[in-house]
Design a protein around this motif. Structure first.
Motif: not given
Length: 358
Positions: A134-139, A161-165, A168-170
């Motif tokens: 899974x990793x994170x937003x950076x991945x 799900x918006x928190x994970x969006x 990604x944007x951050x």
């Protein structure tokens, strides 16, 4: 009430703004369909035409489910629209039903073609699949080609799900601090050519990160026509007309035009298009991503609390095809964009419930 008076009153309420062309045109086509049925089929013609097209769609559906791709049609069934009623007040809805059934027949042929391609290229497809932790937003951002300027984010309107969006944007902003980033979304009304402000009153679905967007210097605007938002026409199966096949087609057509308007205005910007998955994923008929050669589609998929495969992956083309073999937490990506287009996404992020919270 006379049908012509109903039509005139409805169009008058809709207004004549230039931003309303697609939806107004779709409504007019539905009315013309209803009127044509009345002339050719006599009394209750719109009702009869809706019944006829519903039966035609059911026949097409039945014929395809007998084939070798029955695995697919068990889960990917068409939404047959039946008439709302026989009264003159139902004429417009019945016109929409006729057009949606006709559209769904074409869509069913599209799905059959997609299913055949998956069968034909199954071995190559699975060899090109990358299954990652899974990793994170950076991945996730590291998997987006640096040159991509049209990034489609599809999701299923899960309440977290918006928190994970946001993650990604951050991460994207942190990796590319000097790029102009513009977020266009279905969750706000069309405001072109003006951006919207974080202190405004956005759709409730955006409340979770409206201040975040401003903090990270991400400009944003809506895609949805106001005339559509004011349209309360319903159908027995789809409910709000915008969820029907004909409604979806009209909404996507407007969004496509608006996205191209924004790109022309800001040619150097990176655009994130944030909407429901069935608006943006490659596998859906008329999806926005199909109209841009430089599309990159990211699909966020929430996994169920309990693993009940057929219930949850049935509306995911790739997972229906692979019978849920890869329907587990992690990231799916491809070695070749050719197979991304076939599967429906460039990157899919599957999340267990505990990874949807803040």
């Amino acid at each position: 009430m006379n049908k012509k008076i109903i039509l005139f009153s409805f169009l008058l309420c809709m207004g004549v703004g230039s931003a309303a062309q697609e939806w107004r045109g779709a409504v007019q086509r539905a009315w013309r369909t209803a009127q044509k049925a009345g002339r050719s089929l006599g009394k209750d013609g719109e009702y009869k035409a809706a019944c006829q097209t519903a039966l035609q769609l059911e026949a097409v559906e039945k014929a395809f489910t007998r084939g070798s791709r029955a695995w697919f049609y068990k889960n990917y069934y068409s939404h047959v629209e039946f008439p709302l009623g026989k009264s003159s007040s139902c004429a417009l809805a019945n016109g929409w039903a006729v057009r949606s059934n006709q559209k769904n027949i074409a869509n069913r042929i599209w799905w059959e073609h997609r299913a055949r391609l998956l069968q034909k290229h199954k071995e190559e497809l699975l060899k090109n699949l990358r299954m990652l932790p899974l990793g994170d937003g950076e991945k996730w951002v590291s998997l987006i080609p640096p040159q991509s300027k049209m990034i489609f984010i599809g999701e299923y309107h899960n309440q977290h799900i918006q928190y994970r969006v946001e993650d990604l944007l951050r991460a994207y902003r942190e990796k590319y601090p000097t790029r102009q980033i513009i977020l266009l979304t279905e969750f706000l009304p069309d405001s072109f050519p003006n951006f919207q402000l974080a202190y405004g009153i956005p759709h409730a679905y955006l409340n979770y990160f409206r201040e975040f967007l401003e903090f990270y210097d991400i400009q944003f605007a809506g895609l949805e026509e106001e005339t559509f938002l004011l349209d309360h026409t319903h159908l027995p199966v789809s409910g709000p007309i915008g969820n029907s096949a004909a409604g979806f087609s009209a909404r996507n057509a407007h969004w496509e035009r608006r996205i191209k308007n924004w790109r022309k205005l800001y040619p150097r910007a990176v655009f994130f298009i944030y909407a429901g998955n069935n608006h943006v994923a490659y596998e859906y008929p008329g999806a926005l991503s199909q109209n841009f050669k430089d599309s990159f589609v990211i699909s966020f998929v929430p996994l169920p609390l309990r693993f009940e495969p057929e219930l949850y992956y049935s509306r995911e083309l790739f997972h229906a095809f692979t019978q849920g073999t890869f329907f587990r937490q992690g990231v799916l990506a491809w070695k070749s964009s050719r197979f991304a287009r076939l599967a429906g996404f460039d990157m899919q992020i599957l999340l267990r419930p505990e990874h949807l919270e803040r």
